[in-house]
Scaffold this active site. Structure first.
Site, PDB file in Angstrom:
ATOM      1  N   HIS A  54       0.717  -1.222  -0.036  1.00 28.78           N
ATOM      2  CA  HIS A  54      -0.532   0.177   0.061  1.00 28.78           C
ATOM      3  C   HIS A  54       0.661   1.399  -0.093  1.00 28.78           C
ATOM      4  O   HIS A  54       1.576   1.014   0.390  1.00 28.78           O
ATOM      5  CB  HIS A  54      -1.143   0.049   1.244  1.00 28.78           C
ATOM      6  CG  HIS A  54      -0.205   0.072   2.390  1.00 28.78           C
ATOM      7  ND1 HIS A  54      -0.265  -0.896   3.856  1.00 28.78           N
ATOM      8  CD2 HIS A  54       0.062   1.293   3.227  1.00 28.78           C
ATOM      9  CE1 HIS A  54       0.196  -0.701   4.584  1.00 28.78           C
ATOM     10  NE2 HIS A  54       0.898   0.594   4.101  1.00 28.78           N
TER      11      HIS A  54
HETATM   12  P1  TYD Z   1      -2.049  -3.992   7.285  1.00 31.17           P
HETATM   13  O1  TYD Z   1      -2.639  -2.771   7.274  1.00 31.17           O
HETATM   14  O2  TYD Z   1      -2.504  -5.566   7.028  1.00 31.17           O
HETATM   15  O3  TYD Z   1      -0.301  -4.610   7.642  1.00 31.17           O
HETATM   16  P2  TYD Z   1       0.558  -3.783   6.851  1.00 31.17           P
HETATM   17  O4  TYD Z   1       0.324  -2.608   6.278  1.00 31.17           O
HETATM   18  O5  TYD Z   1       2.102  -4.467   7.774  1.00 31.17           O
HETATM   19  O6  TYD Z   1       0.692  -5.547   5.871  1.00 31.17           O
HETATM   20  O7  TYD Z   1      -2.737  -4.151   9.437  1.00 31.17           O
HETATM   21  C1  TYD Z   1      -2.701  -5.237   9.940  1.00 31.17           C
HETATM   22  C2  TYD Z   1      -4.376  -5.125  11.222  1.00 31.17           C
HETATM   23  O8  TYD Z   1      -3.938  -4.455  11.737  1.00 31.17           O
HETATM   24  C3  TYD Z   1      -5.267  -4.586  10.211  1.00 31.17           C
HETATM   25  O9  TYD Z   1      -6.782  -4.834  10.703  1.00 31.17           O
HETATM   26  C4  TYD Z   1      -5.528  -3.616  10.376  1.00 31.17           C
HETATM   27  C5  TYD Z   1      -4.711  -3.083  12.106  1.00 31.17           C
HETATM   28  N1  TYD Z   1      -4.089  -1.991  12.455  1.00 31.17           N
HETATM   29  C6  TYD Z   1      -4.017  -1.245  12.982  1.00 31.17           C
HETATM   30  O10 TYD Z   1      -5.593  -1.238  14.118  1.00 31.17           O
HETATM   31  N2  TYD Z   1      -3.610  -0.032  13.918  1.00 31.17           N
HETATM   32  C7  TYD Z   1      -2.377   0.204  13.029  1.00 31.17           C
HETATM   33  O11 TYD Z   1      -1.784   1.178  13.372  1.00 31.17           O
HETATM   34  C8  TYD Z   1      -1.719  -0.564  11.560  1.00 31.17           C
HETATM   35  C9  TYD Z   1      -0.693  -0.082  11.532  1.00 31.17           C
HETATM   36  C10 TYD Z   1      -3.087  -1.685  11.330  1.00 31.17           C
END
Ligand code: TYD
Length: 135
Positions: A54
């Site tokens: 992303h």
């Molecule tokens: P995700 O965006 O998939 O992580 P990455 O970018 O590392 O692949 O996030 C995983 C899960 O965690 C998703 O359900 C959103 C949650 N999350 C939070 O609640 N707070 C945060 O600060 C972050 C980064 C993710």
């Protein structure tokens, strides 16, 4: 802080070391160039996983691998760079509108992320074609 390209800035943090070991301190607007509003860390990542995939509309982040290693591929639509995060005294500053993918996590990897905003799903761009169209 040294600027090495337009995708990220590599940062090196001072280690306060003595015979007991090492300590690094991170402070808003001192060695971190923004007000830290959120810290999260990624660990226990399973083999062959790719995370991220992303970009952000507005968020600034500093990524530090406090243990182990992983790689990050960064792409601003014009150029691409891969950085090896493998040193607890190094970080990278990533501004908004940079597509990121983290991979090759070692089993002991702890990837810590400092961010200048709270979590906001509306700030995410999760579709690569949409990302390109916003540049
Ligand atoms: P995700 O965006 O998939 O992580 P990455 O970018 O590392 O692949 O996030 C995983 C899960 O965690 C998703 O359900 C959103 C949650 N999350 C939070 O609640 N707070 C945060 O600060 C972050 C980064 C993710």
């Amino acid at each position: 802080m040294s600027k090495i390209n337009s995708l990220f800035q590599k940062m090196t943090f001072k280690i306060h070391g003595d015979e007991r070991g090492s300590l690094i301190s991170l402070e808003s607007l001192k060695n971190i160039p923004f007000d830290i509003k959120r810290i999260y860390y990624i660990f226990d990542t399973k083999p062959d996983v790719v995370r991220g995939l992303h970009a952000h509309k507005n968020l600034k982040q500093v990524l530090i691998c406090t243990s182990g290693s992983c790689k990050i591929r960064l792409d601003n639509g014009f150029e691409e760079n891969i950085f090896n995060l493998n040193n607890a005294s190094e970080g990278i500053l990533i501004e908004s509108l940079v597509w990121r993918e983290m991979y090759d996590f070692s089993p002991d990897c702890v990837l810590m992320v400092l961010a200048n905003e709270n979590y906001d799903e509306n700030d995410y761009i999760r579709d690569y074609k949409t990302f390109l169209s916003l540049l």
